[in-house]
Each structure stands twice: as structure tokens, then as C-alpha cells.
Design an enzyme around this catalytic site. Structure first.
Site, PDB file in Angstrom:
ATOM      1  N   SER A 146       0.234  -1.560   0.119  1.00 39.85           N
ATOM      2  CA  SER A 146      -0.639   0.380   0.159  1.00 39.85           C
ATOM      3  C   SER A 146       1.257   1.407  -0.356  1.00 39.85           C
ATOM      4  O   SER A 146       2.039   1.103   0.563  1.00 39.85           O
ATOM      5  CB  SER A 146      -0.950   0.051   1.544  1.00 39.85           C
ATOM      6  OG  SER A 146      -1.588   1.463   1.499  1.00 39.85           O
ATOM      7  N   TYR A 159      -1.342  -1.567  10.543  1.00 41.05           N
ATOM      8  CA  TYR A 159      -1.933  -1.162   9.118  1.00 41.05           C
ATOM      9  C   TYR A 159      -0.506  -0.603   8.190  1.00 41.05           C
ATOM     10  O   TYR A 159       0.067  -1.629   7.754  1.00 41.05           O
ATOM     11  CB  TYR A 159      -2.603  -0.343   8.425  1.00 41.05           C
ATOM     12  CG  TYR A 159      -3.546  -0.947   7.526  1.00 41.05           C
ATOM     13  CD1 TYR A 159      -3.442  -2.679   6.718  1.00 41.05           C
ATOM     14  CD2 TYR A 159      -2.939   0.058   6.426  1.00 41.05           C
ATOM     15  CE1 TYR A 159      -3.475  -2.817   5.502  1.00 41.05           C
ATOM     16  CE2 TYR A 159      -3.656  -0.372   4.950  1.00 41.05           C
ATOM     17  CZ  TYR A 159      -3.052  -1.365   4.816  1.00 41.05           C
ATOM     18  OH  TYR A 159      -3.726  -1.813   3.228  1.00 41.05           O
TER      19      TYR A 159
HETATM   20  P1  NAP Z   1     -11.611  -5.967   0.821  1.00 35.84           P
HETATM   21  O1  NAP Z   1     -12.674  -5.834  -1.101  1.00 35.84           O
HETATM   22  O2  NAP Z   1     -11.777  -5.879   1.620  1.00 35.84           O
HETATM   23  O3  NAP Z   1     -10.738  -7.681  -0.051  1.00 35.84           O
HETATM   24  C1  NAP Z   1      -9.640  -8.565   0.844  1.00 35.84           C
HETATM   25  C2  NAP Z   1     -10.234 -10.065   0.693  1.00 35.84           C
HETATM   26  O4  NAP Z   1      -9.319 -10.464   1.729  1.00 35.84           O
HETATM   27  C3  NAP Z   1     -11.536 -10.364   0.539  1.00 35.84           C
HETATM   28  O5  NAP Z   1     -11.030 -11.327  -0.162  1.00 35.84           O
HETATM   29  C4  NAP Z   1     -11.463 -11.427   2.217  1.00 35.84           C
HETATM   30  O6  NAP Z   1     -12.426 -12.305   1.815  1.00 35.84           O
HETATM   31  C5  NAP Z   1      -9.811 -11.243   2.088  1.00 35.84           C
HETATM   32  N1  NAP Z   1      -9.794 -11.700   3.403  1.00 35.84           N
HETATM   33  C6  NAP Z   1      -9.955 -11.289   4.212  1.00 35.84           C
HETATM   34  N2  NAP Z   1      -9.502 -11.904   5.815  1.00 35.84           N
HETATM   35  C7  NAP Z   1      -9.027 -12.729   5.125  1.00 35.84           C
HETATM   36  C8  NAP Z   1      -8.421 -14.128   6.049  1.00 35.84           C
HETATM   37  N3  NAP Z   1      -8.101 -14.202   7.467  1.00 35.84           N
HETATM   38  N4  NAP Z   1      -8.289 -15.236   5.336  1.00 35.84           N
HETATM   39  C9  NAP Z   1      -8.511 -15.058   4.079  1.00 35.84           C
HETATM   40  N5  NAP Z   1      -8.604 -14.191   2.854  1.00 35.84           N
HETATM   41  C10 NAP Z   1      -9.197 -13.517   3.674  1.00 35.84           C
HETATM   42  O7  NAP Z   1     -10.179  -5.315   0.025  1.00 35.84           O
HETATM   43  P2  NAP Z   1      -9.293  -4.825  -0.760  1.00 35.84           P
HETATM   44  O8  NAP Z   1      -9.129  -3.521  -0.728  1.00 35.84           O
HETATM   45  O9  NAP Z   1      -9.339  -5.086  -2.229  1.00 35.84           O
HETATM   46  O10 NAP Z   1      -7.747  -5.053  -0.544  1.00 35.84           O
HETATM   47  C11 NAP Z   1      -6.749  -6.548  -0.938  1.00 35.84           C
HETATM   48  C12 NAP Z   1      -5.804  -5.706  -0.256  1.00 35.84           C
HETATM   49  O11 NAP Z   1      -5.659  -4.804  -1.233  1.00 35.84           O
HETATM   50  C13 NAP Z   1      -5.245  -5.844   0.887  1.00 35.84           C
HETATM   51  O12 NAP Z   1      -4.026  -6.047   0.619  1.00 35.84           O
HETATM   52  C14 NAP Z   1      -5.358  -4.326   1.257  1.00 35.84           C
HETATM   53  O13 NAP Z   1      -4.983  -4.382   2.153  1.00 35.84           O
HETATM   54  C15 NAP Z   1      -5.091  -3.482   0.081  1.00 35.84           C
HETATM   55  N6  NAP Z   1      -4.653  -2.117  -0.117  1.00 35.84           N
HETATM   56  C16 NAP Z   1      -6.450  -1.639  -0.848  1.00 35.84           C
HETATM   57  C17 NAP Z   1      -6.122  -0.764  -0.916  1.00 35.84           C
HETATM   58  C18 NAP Z   1      -7.451   0.299  -0.673  1.00 35.84           C
HETATM   59  O14 NAP Z   1      -7.857   0.898  -0.452  1.00 35.84           O
HETATM   60  N7  NAP Z   1      -9.158  -1.187  -0.973  1.00 35.84           N
HETATM   61  C19 NAP Z   1      -5.355   0.624  -0.610  1.00 35.84           C
HETATM   62  C20 NAP Z   1      -4.063  -0.088  -1.036  1.00 35.84           C
HETATM   63  C21 NAP Z   1      -3.622  -1.181  -0.303  1.00 35.84           C
HETATM   64  P3  NAP Z   1     -13.443 -13.131   2.920  1.00 35.84           P
HETATM   65  O15 NAP Z   1     -13.519 -12.035   3.978  1.00 35.84           O
HETATM   66  O16 NAP Z   1     -14.123 -13.678   1.808  1.00 35.84           O
HETATM   67  O17 NAP Z   1     -11.896 -13.801   3.439  1.00 35.84           O
END
Ligand code: NAP
Length: 240
Positions: A146, A159
Site C-alpha cells: 500500500s 497497518y
Molecule cells: P476487500 O474488498 O476487503 O478484500 C479483502 C479480501 O481479503 C477479501 O477477499 C477477503 O475475503 C480476504 N480476507 C480477509 N481476511 C481474510 C482471511 N483471514 N483469510 C483469507 N482471506 C481473507 O479489500 P481490498 O481493497 O480488495 O484489499 C485487497 C488488498 O489491497 C489488501 O491487502 C489491502 O491491504 C490492499 N490495499 C487496499 C487499498 C484500498 O484502498 N482498498 C489500498 C491499498 C492497499 P473473505 O472475507 O472472504 O475471507
């Protein structure tokens, strides 16, 4: 594109956190690029729905591997697939959770859960995949960090620190294994409109719209960076 140790066949990609957000978009774009898929997350229903959709749209072989990556047994199951499935050549370490609360108002158990998923699971899955990919003649690991890995004061400190770890770990991995056929990319997205924000404690709808990109734009930009051979990709907002 990923290295292609299987000749012209792109090989199978394993995507963690594929049930929503950027993980689901990675699955879609990788299937369109010809990868078969193994989809990992906890929500089986969502994974099965996505898998059925991708099979119908792309004709790829899409498997679902439900696992809770905050638990040792879940990590072990996915690590075993990475070691034993010889067709796997691409790992997207995407599963992650965040928080917006200041450190001193954070609950220690929640911070530990974040470390377990964002750091420990990613580390263990990479340690399973890297030697297996080298033995298969090459492969690619995409680690989703991130932009807060460079600016940990922007959101919750644990985080930000977890994402700084992902960046440093990726850098070290690249240093050690680039000449052995392992491709590593660290992706540092800014704010992306996903459920991440609801779970972190501030819905994306409360952020200024001008700084939020779509999950699809994020993934397209990250894959464009991969195609250009970038190690660090910072997906930016597309022009309006
Ligand atoms: P998201 O829609 O909340 O997706 C998170 C994913 O992780 C979901 O598929 C969730 O699936 C899975 N997950 C959560 N806890 C888990 C566990 N204990 N075991 C297995 N899977 C798990 O959020 P996103 O934005 O797509 O996030 C994806 C990545 O991008 C993350 O690493 C986040 O830190 C990074 N990121 C996000 C942003 C942003 O602004 N959104 C910015 C920078 C980086 P289940 O609940 O089905 O397990």
C-alpha cells in the site's frame, strides 16, 4: 506476463483474497490473460459465484480453495497447494485487512489479526511458493502492499507498518531470487473503492471521490506495471 516455464501456457495463478475487491478483479484479468486459477478466501459462496462466472466467461479451469489465512491450518493448506500443484506459476498475495483508528485507540487483538494476515500469512505463502517456482523453472509473485507502507502516519500505524514489511520483504526476495527465474512485483495502491474501508472503520464513500480509484483501474494499472517489468508499481488514478 508471468514467466512461462510451461512453454507458451501462462500457468495457474493462485489469488488470495479473491472473494471481493481487487482480488476478484485480479482473478478476472488473469483469467482473460489465459491463466487457470485457484481462488482463496473465507467466503465460499462468493468464491464459487466468481469461479462459475469466470469459467463461463473465459473457459479457464477455476478452482476454489477456501481458507482462513489468519489461522495456521488455513495457511498450511494453501502453502501445500503452492508446493504440490506443479501448474502454479503465479501467486498474488492480495488478502489483507486495514484499520483507520489511531494506535492508542486500537484493540491489540485486532492489531494481531492484521499482523497474522498481512505479514505472517503473506510471508509463509511466499516461502512455499518461491522455491517451488524456482524448481519449476520460473514464476511470479505479486505482493499487494500500500502507499501507506511509505507513509505509515496516514492510517492506522500497524497497518502502515505491515505494508512497509511487505515492501521490504519483496525487495529482499527480488534481490535473492531474480537471477533464479523468480519475478517479484510490489504493488502500492492508494485509496481504492472496496469493502476494505467499511471493515477498516471508514466507508470509502466518506473519502474525497477524487482520490478513490476503482478496483478494476487499480488492477489494470498494476498489471500494466508488471508487463513493463516494474518492481514497484504505484497505481494511480486514471485521467477523468
Ligand atoms: P476487500 O474488498 O476487503 O478484500 C479483502 C479480501 O481479503 C477479501 O477477499 C477477503 O475475503 C480476504 N480476507 C480477509 N481476511 C481474510 C482471511 N483471514 N483469510 C483469507 N482471506 C481473507 O479489500 P481490498 O481493497 O480488495 O484489499 C485487497 C488488498 O489491497 C489488501 O491487502 C489491502 O491491504 C490492499 N490495499 C487496499 C487499498 C484500498 O484502498 N482498498 C489500498 C491499498 C492497499 P473473505 O472475507 O472472504 O475471507
Amino acid at each position: 506476463m508471468s514467466n512461462t516455464p510451461l512453454g507458451n501456457i501462462p500457468g495457474r495463478a493462485l489469488v488470495t483474497g479473491a472473494s471481493s475487491g481487487t482480488g476478484a478483479r485480479y482473478a478476472h484479468h488473469l483469467a482473460l490473460r489465459g491463466h487457470d486459477l485457484t481462488l482463496v478466501a473465507r467466503n465460499v459462496e462468493r468464491l464459487e459465484t466468481l469461479a462459475a462466472h469466470l469459467r463461463a466467461e473465459t473457459g479457464r479451469d477455476v478452482r476454489v480453495l477456501p481458507a482462513d489465512l489468519s489461522r495456521a491450518d488455513g495457511v498450511q493448506r494453501v502453502a501445500q497447494a503452492l508446493r504440490e500443484d506443479d501448474t502454479l506459476t503465479l501467486l498474488v498475495n492480495n488478502a489483507g485487512i486495514g484499520a483507520v483508528a489511531p494506535l492508542l485507540q486500537s484493540e491489540p487483538g485486532q492489531m494481531q489479526a492484521m499482523i497474522d494476515l498481512n505479514i505472517s500469512a503473506l510471508t509463509h505463502l511466499t516461502m512455499a511458493a518461491a522455491p517451488a517456482f524456482v524448481a519449476r523453472g520460473g514464476g511470479t509473485i505479486i505482493n499487494i502492499a500500500s502507499i501507506v507502507g511509505l507513509h505509515p502516519e496516514l492510517l492506522n500505524g500497524v497497518y502502515g507498518a505491515s505494508k512497509a514489511y511487505v515492501l521490504a520483504y519483496s525487495q529482499s526476495l527480488r534481490h535473492e531470487l531474480a537471477d533464479k527465474g523468480l519475478r517479484v512485483q510490489a504493488v502500492l495502491p492508494g485509496a481504492t473503492g472496496t469493502e476494505f474501508w467499511d471493515l477498516a472503520g471508514r466507508p470509502a464513500s466518506e473519502l474525497p471521490a477524487a482520490i478513490v480509484m476503482s478496483a478494476d483501474d487499480m488492477v489494470r494499472s498494476a498489471l500494466a506495471g508488471l508487463d513493463q517489468g516494474e518492481f514497484i508499481t504505484i497505481p494511480s488514478l486514471t485521467d477523468p
